[in-house]
Design a protein around this motif. Structure first.
Motif, mmCIF file in Angstrom:
data_model
loop_
_atom_site.group_PDB
_atom_site.id
_atom_site.type_symbol
_atom_site.label_atom_id
_atom_site.label_comp_id
_atom_site.label_asym_id
_atom_site.label_seq_id
_atom_site.Cartn_x
_atom_site.Cartn_y
_atom_site.Cartn_z
ATOM 1 N N ALA A 52 -1.657 -24.144 5.213
ATOM 2 C CA ALA A 52 -1.101 -24.379 6.375
ATOM 3 C C ALA A 52 -0.292 -23.155 7.222
ATOM 4 N N LEU A 53 0.283 -22.512 6.444
ATOM 5 C CA LEU A 53 0.900 -21.402 7.112
ATOM 6 C C LEU A 53 -0.037 -20.388 7.669
ATOM 7 N N TYR A 54 -1.113 -20.130 6.815
ATOM 8 C CA TYR A 54 -2.238 -19.378 7.423
ATOM 9 C C TYR A 54 -2.741 -19.930 8.625
ATOM 10 N N GLN A 55 -2.951 -21.419 8.813
ATOM 11 C CA GLN A 55 -3.669 -21.811 9.892
ATOM 12 C C GLN A 55 -2.697 -21.845 11.224
ATOM 13 N N GLU A 56 -1.252 -21.670 11.117
ATOM 14 C CA GLU A 56 -0.195 -21.586 11.983
ATOM 15 C C GLU A 56 -0.175 -20.233 12.567
ATOM 16 N N SER A 57 -0.513 -19.210 11.845
ATOM 17 C CA SER A 57 -0.345 -17.814 11.957
ATOM 18 C C SER A 57 -1.249 -17.067 12.975
ATOM 19 N N ASP A 58 -0.681 -16.241 13.979
ATOM 20 C CA ASP A 58 -1.342 -15.311 14.655
ATOM 21 C C ASP A 58 -1.284 -13.971 14.136
ATOM 22 N N VAL A 59 -0.584 -13.300 13.377
ATOM 23 C CA VAL A 59 -0.599 -12.142 13.088
ATOM 24 C C VAL A 59 0.114 -12.290 11.650
ATOM 25 N N LEU A 60 -0.380 -11.264 10.665
ATOM 26 C CA LEU A 60 0.708 -11.041 9.295
ATOM 27 C C LEU A 60 1.210 -9.887 9.556
ATOM 28 N N LEU A 61 2.525 -9.655 9.079
ATOM 29 C CA LEU A 61 3.250 -8.483 9.144
ATOM 30 C C LEU A 61 3.391 -8.032 7.529
ATOM 31 N N MET A 62 2.786 -6.988 7.073
ATOM 32 C CA MET A 62 2.763 -6.391 5.675
ATOM 33 C C MET A 62 3.883 -5.242 5.878
ATOM 34 N N CYS A 63 5.081 -5.488 5.627
ATOM 35 C CA CYS A 63 6.185 -4.401 5.867
ATOM 36 C C CYS A 63 6.548 -3.582 4.753
ATOM 37 N N PRO A 82 -5.069 -10.941 11.867
ATOM 38 C CA PRO A 82 -4.880 -9.261 12.025
ATOM 39 C C PRO A 82 -3.723 -9.331 11.300
ATOM 40 N N VAL A 83 -3.433 -7.896 10.734
ATOM 41 C CA VAL A 83 -2.443 -7.480 9.931
ATOM 42 C C VAL A 83 -1.845 -6.167 10.723
ATOM 43 N N ILE A 84 -0.518 -6.445 10.725
ATOM 44 C CA ILE A 84 0.202 -5.016 10.965
ATOM 45 C C ILE A 84 1.085 -4.660 9.725
ATOM 46 N N ALA A 85 0.377 -3.340 9.459
ATOM 47 C CA ALA A 85 1.205 -3.082 8.265
ATOM 48 C C ALA A 85 1.753 -1.508 8.181
ATOM 49 N N TYR A 86 2.786 -1.501 7.312
ATOM 50 C CA TYR A 86 3.495 -0.312 7.334
ATOM 51 C C TYR A 86 2.521 0.909 6.686
ATOM 52 N N GLU A 87 2.369 2.106 7.097
ATOM 53 C CA GLU A 87 1.552 2.890 6.594
ATOM 54 C C GLU A 87 1.783 3.608 5.676
ATOM 55 N N GLY A 88 1.835 3.093 4.303
ATOM 56 C CA GLY A 88 2.260 3.638 3.201
ATOM 57 C C GLY A 88 1.624 2.745 2.058
ATOM 58 N N GLY A 89 1.737 3.280 0.965
ATOM 59 C CA GLY A 89 1.146 2.407 -0.196
ATOM 60 C C GLY A 89 -0.519 2.232 -0.203
ATOM 61 N N ALA A 90 -1.039 1.095 -0.434
ATOM 62 C CA ALA A 90 -2.471 1.014 -0.414
ATOM 63 C C ALA A 90 -2.649 0.404 1.145
ATOM 64 N N ASN A 91 -1.531 -0.154 1.694
ATOM 65 C CA ASN A 91 -1.897 -0.613 3.161
ATOM 66 C C ASN A 91 -3.065 0.187 3.851
ATOM 67 N N PRO A 92 -2.909 1.745 4.143
ATOM 68 C CA PRO A 92 -3.894 2.145 4.833
ATOM 69 C C PRO A 92 -5.408 2.226 4.232
ATOM 70 N N GLU A 93 -5.401 1.913 2.834
ATOM 71 C CA GLU A 93 -6.767 1.659 2.320
ATOM 72 C C GLU A 93 -7.248 0.401 2.967
ATOM 73 N N LEU A 94 -6.448 -0.637 3.046
ATOM 74 C CA LEU A 94 -6.992 -1.898 3.350
ATOM 75 C C LEU A 94 -7.045 -2.121 5.002
ATOM 76 N N VAL A 95 -6.118 -1.895 5.574
ATOM 77 C CA VAL A 95 -5.991 -1.853 7.292
ATOM 78 C C VAL A 95 -6.691 -0.856 7.994
ATOM 79 N N SER A 96 -7.755 -1.110 8.509
ATOM 80 C CA SER A 96 -8.336 -0.056 9.526
ATOM 81 C C SER A 96 -7.560 0.117 10.816
ATOM 82 N N HIS A 97 -6.909 0.911 11.246
ATOM 83 C CA HIS A 97 -5.904 1.104 12.107
ATOM 84 C C HIS A 97 -6.841 0.914 13.650
#
Length: 160
Positions: A52-63, A82-97
């Motif tokens: 339900a939470l995903y159904q209501e979401s427009d964007v996910l923040l991975m901070c 779509p995901v807005i993620a901090y550019e650190g850890g494994a985030n850049p491996e998962l999110v293509s800017h």
């Protein structure tokens, strides 16, 4: 960042699942109240069924600045979010800017990214579809098995 976003987008909401009774959660609640945003930030506590939470979401923040494996990122992609993620850890491996999400390094960049996706539904849809395609390709059991198999083959070649 949400305080700044809310100035331009008064209907924006921020959902923060998880235990808000800890000191960090209490601090976030106090900030929301002081900014007059307590009604627009939601602390549903532990959520067993996130559908339900995903159904209501427009964007996910991975901070998270040190995310090891972004399972939540993969789940968002699977739900065309779509995901807005901090550019650190494994985030850049998962999110293509600028393809399936946006990466940021500073609070100012986070605010810009949030505003960009808040105002552009077409861009959110495009990034969501790109993330979904990525999820279907990279985050499946079949892909995982093939990846593990490749590691074993490589190790076995080194031993010979």
């Amino acid at each position: 960042a949400f305080i700044e976003l809310s100035k331009k987008f008064p209907n924006a909401e921020l959902h923060l699942p998880g235990d808000a009774s800890n000191p960090y959660g209490q601090q976030v609640q106090k900030i929301a109240e002081a900014a007059g945003l307590a009604q627009r930030e939601y602390f549903p506590g532990f959520v067993e069924d996130l559908e339900a939470l995903y159904q209501e979401s427009d964007v996910l923040l991975m901070c998270s600045q040190n995310e090891a494996m972004g399972r939540v990122t993969a789940e968002a992609f699977a739900h065309r979010i779509p995901v807005i993620a901090y550019e650190g850890g494994a985030n850049p491996e998962l999110v293509s800017h600028k393809k399936d999400g946006l990466l940021y390094k500073s609070d100012a960049e986070l605010i810009v990214a949030m505003q960009q996706l808040a105002k552009d539904a077409d861009l959110r849809r495009q990034m969501g579809e790109a993330g979904h395609k990525k999820a279907l390709t990279l985050f499946t059991e079949e892909h995982y098995v093939k990846s593990v198999e490749q590691v074993y083959k490589k190790v076995l070649k080194q031993e010979q």
